[in-house]
Scaffold this active site. Sequence first.
Site, short mmCIF file in Angstrom:
data_model
loop_
_atom_site.label_atom_id
_atom_site.label_comp_id
_atom_site.label_asym_id
_atom_site.label_seq_id
_atom_site.Cartn_x
_atom_site.Cartn_y
_atom_site.Cartn_z
CG ASP A 12 -1.80 1.22 1.33
OD1 ASP A 12 -2.32 1.65 0.29
OD2 ASP A 12 -2.00 1.76 2.43
CB SER A 13 0.28 4.80 -0.55
OG SER A 13 -0.83 4.94 0.32
CB CYS A 75 -3.10 0.83 -2.46
SG CYS A 75 -3.08 2.59 -2.84
CD GLU A 153 0.81 6.50 5.91
OE1 GLU A 153 2.02 6.46 6.11
OE2 GLU A 153 0.12 5.48 5.73
CB CYS A 185 -9.04 5.26 0.73
SG CYS A 185 -7.37 5.53 1.36
CG HIS A 187 -4.48 5.06 4.51
ND1 HIS A 187 -3.98 4.56 3.34
CD2 HIS A 187 -3.40 5.45 5.25
CE1 HIS A 187 -2.66 4.65 3.36
NE2 HIS A 187 -2.28 5.18 4.51
#
Length: 285
Positions: A12-13, A75, A153, A185, A187
Amino acid sequence: MIDPHGPIGIFDSGLGGLSVLRAVRMLLPGEDIVYLADSGHAPYGERDDDFIADRSIAIGDWLLRQGAKALVVACNTATAQAVHLLRECTSVPVVGVEPGLKPAAMRSTSGVAGVLATAATLRSDKFRRLLAGYQAQCRFICQPGHGLVEAIERGETDSVELLALLERYLAPMLADGADTLVLGCTHYSFIDSAIRQVAGDRLTLIDTSAAIAQQLARLLTERSLLAPGSSSTSSHSSARTSLGSTGDGKQLQVVAHRLLGLEAVVGQLTISSRRTLPGDSMASA
Ligand code: DGL
């Protein structure tokens, strides 16, 4: 020949894909996993399409060099921009994630659903095609989640700023009759309680992690790539999960511990790509 002893490579990012990692570990406890967070280059959602494809290919390539027998693009943004390119580069199974419009259309009783995803996901051809396929069944209100990935993040899951962003994004959906929200997403799985704080129980949240793990299990079974001796019912497993990050990895470690009970040390890595050559001052511009 693909080695069934190899690990499953997940990326994932950043730390968002840990929600998918959790679902994979639950369904396939006998599998070794290598998870890579490209936190040094997150968020992907605010980048141009070429940058996202470039990073996805470099990371996919790195995971394949670790012996990955399958890739999970955990992602939505990287899937939208690069899953087809990854499939062209490798013969291992590649599983992507996409916003759960189908389950949302099935669950919504008002016929109106919100979609919270990154700007890059929402502008992609892949998403537009998906949307076209379900628009007759449900009206989707699509909202880019600017600022949310950055906050997550940083480790924020209920800061005042995060709640203010959510209020701004969700209020128009609620006012327009939405009763369902697609978490487009990976996240966003980590801010489900903040979403509840803002929307109460007015929105049913759609998260596709479990479906991704099932799709992976199906592909591994079809291709006879399940780890020898593994079984989804085994309670004791010596399978390893390794974590790597192109950022400092601190937050990844905290969340992996909280969410998965993983004590793993996060390896810090540099993975160069065409757009992020080492020593290039424009590297992450
Ligand atoms: N977890 C990624 C996704 O599902 C976040 C993308 C980003 O870094 O903006 O889209």
